[in-house]
Motif scaffolding. Structure first.
Motif, PDB file in Angstrom:
ATOM      1  N   CYS A  23       0.381   6.535   2.187  1.00 13.62           N
ATOM      2  CA  CYS A  23       1.248   5.947   1.163  1.00 13.62           C
ATOM      3  C   CYS A  23       1.837   4.602   1.601  1.00 13.62           C
ATOM      4  CB  CYS A  23       2.376   6.907   0.806  1.00 13.62           C
ATOM      5  SG  CYS A  23       3.409   6.271  -0.526  1.00 13.62           S
ATOM      6  N   PRO A  24       1.547   3.535   0.835  1.00 13.42           N
ATOM      7  CA  PRO A  24       2.048   2.209   1.208  1.00 13.42           C
ATOM      8  C   PRO A  24       3.542   2.028   0.956  1.00 13.42           C
ATOM      9  CG  PRO A  24       0.867   2.065  -0.869  1.00 13.42           C
ATOM     10  CD  PRO A  24       0.700   3.488  -0.361  1.00 13.42           C
ATOM     11  N   THR A  25       4.147   2.921   0.179  1.00 10.85           N
ATOM     12  CA  THR A  25       5.570   2.772  -0.132  1.00 10.85           C
ATOM     13  C   THR A  25       6.428   3.911   0.420  1.00 10.85           C
ATOM     14  OG1 THR A  25       5.237   3.810  -2.296  1.00 10.85           O
ATOM     15  CG2 THR A  25       5.124   1.404  -2.211  1.00 10.85           C
ATOM     16  N   ASN A  26       5.860   4.702   1.325  1.00 13.42           N
ATOM     17  CA  ASN A  26       6.599   5.776   2.010  1.00 13.42           C
ATOM     18  C   ASN A  26       7.269   6.751   1.049  1.00 13.42           C
ATOM     19  OD1 ASN A  26       6.008   4.753   4.665  1.00 13.42           O
ATOM     20  ND2 ASN A  26       7.457   3.115   4.203  1.00 13.42           N
ATOM     21  N   VAL A  27       6.511   7.190   0.066  1.00 16.83           N
ATOM     22  CA  VAL A  27       7.018   8.153  -0.912  1.00 16.83           C
ATOM     23  C   VAL A  27       7.164   9.540  -0.295  1.00 16.83           C
ATOM     24  CG1 VAL A  27       6.405   9.366  -3.065  1.00 16.83           C
ATOM     25  CG2 VAL A  27       6.184   6.882  -2.915  1.00 16.83           C
ATOM     26  N   PHE A  28       6.313   9.875   0.667  1.00 17.47           N
ATOM     27  CA  PHE A  28       6.258  11.231   1.228  1.00 17.47           C
ATOM     28  C   PHE A  28       6.811  11.297   2.644  1.00 17.47           C
ATOM     29  CE2 PHE A  28       2.648  10.566  -1.602  1.00 17.47           C
ATOM     30  CZ  PHE A  28       2.805  11.604  -2.504  1.00 17.47           C
ATOM     31  N   THR A  29       7.257  12.492   3.014  1.00 12.61           N
ATOM     32  CA  THR A  29       7.593  12.826   4.391  1.00 12.61           C
ATOM     33  C   THR A  29       7.140  14.259   4.626  1.00 12.61           C
ATOM     34  OG1 THR A  29       9.320  12.753   6.079  1.00 12.61           O
ATOM     35  CG2 THR A  29       9.930  13.741   3.990  1.00 12.61           C
ATOM     36  N   LEU A  30       7.028  14.646   5.879  1.00  8.36           N
ATOM     37  CA  LEU A  30       6.743  16.043   6.208  1.00  8.36           C
ATOM     38  C   LEU A  30       8.051  16.735   6.546  1.00  8.36           C
ATOM     39  CD1 LEU A  30       3.495  15.961   8.379  1.00  8.36           C
ATOM     40  CD2 LEU A  30       3.752  16.712   6.015  1.00  8.36           C
ATOM     41  N   ARG A  31       8.287  17.855   5.911  1.00 11.23           N
ATOM     42  CA  ARG A  31       9.495  18.634   6.168  1.00 11.23           C
ATOM     43  C   ARG A  31       9.113  20.102   6.137  1.00 11.23           C
ATOM     44  NH1 ARG A  31      13.908  16.555   2.670  1.00 11.23           N
ATOM     45  NH2 ARG A  31      13.924  14.933   4.245  1.00 11.23           N
TER      46      ARG A  31
END
Length: 85
Positions: A23-31
């Motif tokens: 993702c180029p806009t850092n929409v996701f994270t791992l949690r």
């Protein structure tokens, strides 16, 4: 203008992190071992995450209807050609 939301189906997500890396806009994270949408407003709807996700865990919500975009949009098409804005 059409209202869109991007979401992760945590029942399908295996936590591989491919969407986070792509993702180029850092929409996701791992949690907790799963992908999670944390910056939905930054999504540019490039559909790269949907095309990349082997588990088909990423969906777009359009006008209160779930759209499983991997079945509805060919990879060569853009979201603009699918949705009349």
């Amino acid at each position: 203008m059409t209202k869109l939301s991007i979401l992760v189906n945590i029942e399908l997500c295996n936590g591989c992190g491919a969407c986070v890396e792509l993702c180029p806009t850092n929409v996701f994270t791992l949690r907790n071992g799963k992908a999670e949408v944390v910056n939905a407003n930054d999504c540019i709807y490039c559909l790269g995450c949907i095309a990349l996700c082997t588990r088909k865990a990423i969906v777009i919500k359009l006008n209160k209807n779930w759209i499983r975009t991997w079945k509805c949009i060919e990879r060569s098409k853009t979201l603009d050609s699918f949705i009349k804005l």
